[in-house]
Design a protein around this motif. Structure first.
Motif, short mmCIF file in Angstrom:
data_model
loop_
_atom_site.label_atom_id
_atom_site.label_comp_id
_atom_site.label_asym_id
_atom_site.label_seq_id
_atom_site.Cartn_x
_atom_site.Cartn_y
_atom_site.Cartn_z
N UNK A 8 47.41 41.64 34.68
CA UNK A 8 48.85 41.74 34.33
C UNK A 8 49.74 41.76 35.71
N UNK A 9 50.84 41.00 35.88
CA UNK A 9 51.68 41.19 37.00
C UNK A 9 52.45 42.07 36.64
N UNK A 10 52.59 43.20 37.42
CA UNK A 10 53.29 44.30 37.44
C UNK A 10 54.67 44.36 38.32
N UNK A 11 54.53 43.77 39.51
CA UNK A 11 55.68 43.85 40.64
C UNK A 11 55.59 42.57 41.30
N UNK A 12 57.06 42.25 41.47
CA UNK A 12 56.97 40.98 42.55
C UNK A 12 58.07 41.54 43.36
N UNK A 13 57.53 41.58 44.70
CA UNK A 13 58.59 41.89 46.03
C UNK A 13 57.96 41.14 47.04
N UNK A 14 58.57 40.12 47.30
CA UNK A 14 58.20 39.15 48.45
C UNK A 14 57.89 39.66 49.72
N UNK A 16 54.92 40.38 48.60
CA UNK A 16 53.71 41.29 48.06
C UNK A 16 54.04 41.15 46.02
N UNK A 17 52.75 41.08 45.74
CA UNK A 17 52.90 41.36 44.37
C UNK A 17 52.01 42.57 43.83
N UNK A 18 52.08 43.30 42.76
CA UNK A 18 51.06 44.11 42.23
C UNK A 18 50.45 43.77 41.14
N UNK A 19 49.25 43.49 40.86
CA UNK A 19 48.47 42.79 39.94
C UNK A 19 47.53 44.16 39.24
N UNK A 20 47.90 44.28 37.98
CA UNK A 20 46.95 45.19 37.34
C UNK A 20 45.59 44.76 36.60
N UNK A 21 44.55 45.14 37.22
CA UNK A 21 43.25 44.46 36.68
C UNK A 21 42.68 45.63 36.17
N UNK A 22 42.56 45.58 34.74
CA UNK A 22 41.86 46.77 34.06
C UNK A 22 42.17 47.97 34.47
N UNK A 27 47.70 45.58 45.35
CA UNK A 27 48.88 44.85 46.12
C UNK A 27 48.18 43.73 46.94
N UNK A 28 48.77 42.75 46.47
CA UNK A 28 48.41 41.23 47.13
C UNK A 28 49.60 40.75 47.81
N UNK A 29 49.38 40.39 49.14
CA UNK A 29 50.19 39.57 50.01
C UNK A 29 50.00 37.91 49.46
N UNK A 30 51.11 37.40 49.09
CA UNK A 30 51.10 35.79 48.85
C UNK A 30 51.93 34.98 49.76
N UNK A 31 51.82 33.77 49.74
CA UNK A 31 52.59 32.94 50.54
C UNK A 31 53.82 32.51 49.51
#
Length: 194
Positions: A8-14, A16-22, A27-31
């Protein structure tokens, strides 16, 4: 190695996004290309990932498609191109646009990306020329061969159209059009789209 995350996508702050996996938040940096395609907060999403382990930190980078991740991995193998520079490149150019710039040795398109100077652009073009697993047939189909030297594409880019708009317009031009007619037709098509 963490190769893919679904959660589940919890946060979006360019960027970076925060993804809840179980229950674990990654914290994942994305283009920016991936960031703009992300669904709404709370929605399940999948990211292809690349983990960078340094002495002082672990960095996780995420991508919407496998081709973005593969291109990112090719970029970080180049001397002087780190993960942040590779992320900036993929934020400024789509994967097909980057492949096209490399195929046509167009350093001007790379220099337009913030943080990419002339020397870095030339190094990228030199080292990526043989490494990107670019399907040249796809490029040839995307840009009509009769438009010599991609003059129409370059004209549209110099007029301020985005890479995506310019490529779309060039794809609509008949194969038998000359450069002048191609530019005129592309401008007509783009004026209707705006």
């Amino acid at each position: 190695m963490i190769g893919r995350l679904t959660g589940a996508l919890l946060e979006k702050h360019p960027p970076q996004v925060l993804l809840d996996v179980q229950g674990v938040g990654y914290e994942v940096d994305v283009p920016m290309s991936t960031f703009y395609d992300l669904p709404a907060i709370g929605t399940q999403t999948t990211l292809y990932t690349h983990l960078v382990i340094r002495e002082d930190m672990h960095l996780l980078f995420g991508f919407a498609t496998e081709s973005e991740r593969r291109t990112f991995r090719q970029l970080v193998k180049i001397s002087g191109v780190g993960a942040r520079t590779a992320l900036a490149l993929l934020s400024g150019l789509s994967v097909p646009d980057l492949h096209h710039a490399v195929a046509t040795q167009d350093s001007a398109r790379l220099i337009r990306v913030p943080g990419i100077g002339k020397k870095t652009a030339e190094r990228l073009l030199l080292e990526l020329r043989d490494k990107l697993d670019l399907a040249m047939n796809n490029l040839d189909r995307a840009i009509p061969a009769s438009i010599h030297g991609n003059d129409v594409l370059n004209a549209l880019l110099s007029l301020g159209y985005s890479d995506r708009e310019a490529c779309w317009a060039v794809k609509q031009i008949p194969a038998n059009a000359n450069v002048t007619d191609g530019i005129r037709l592309a401008l007509q098509l783009l004026s209707k789209e705006r």
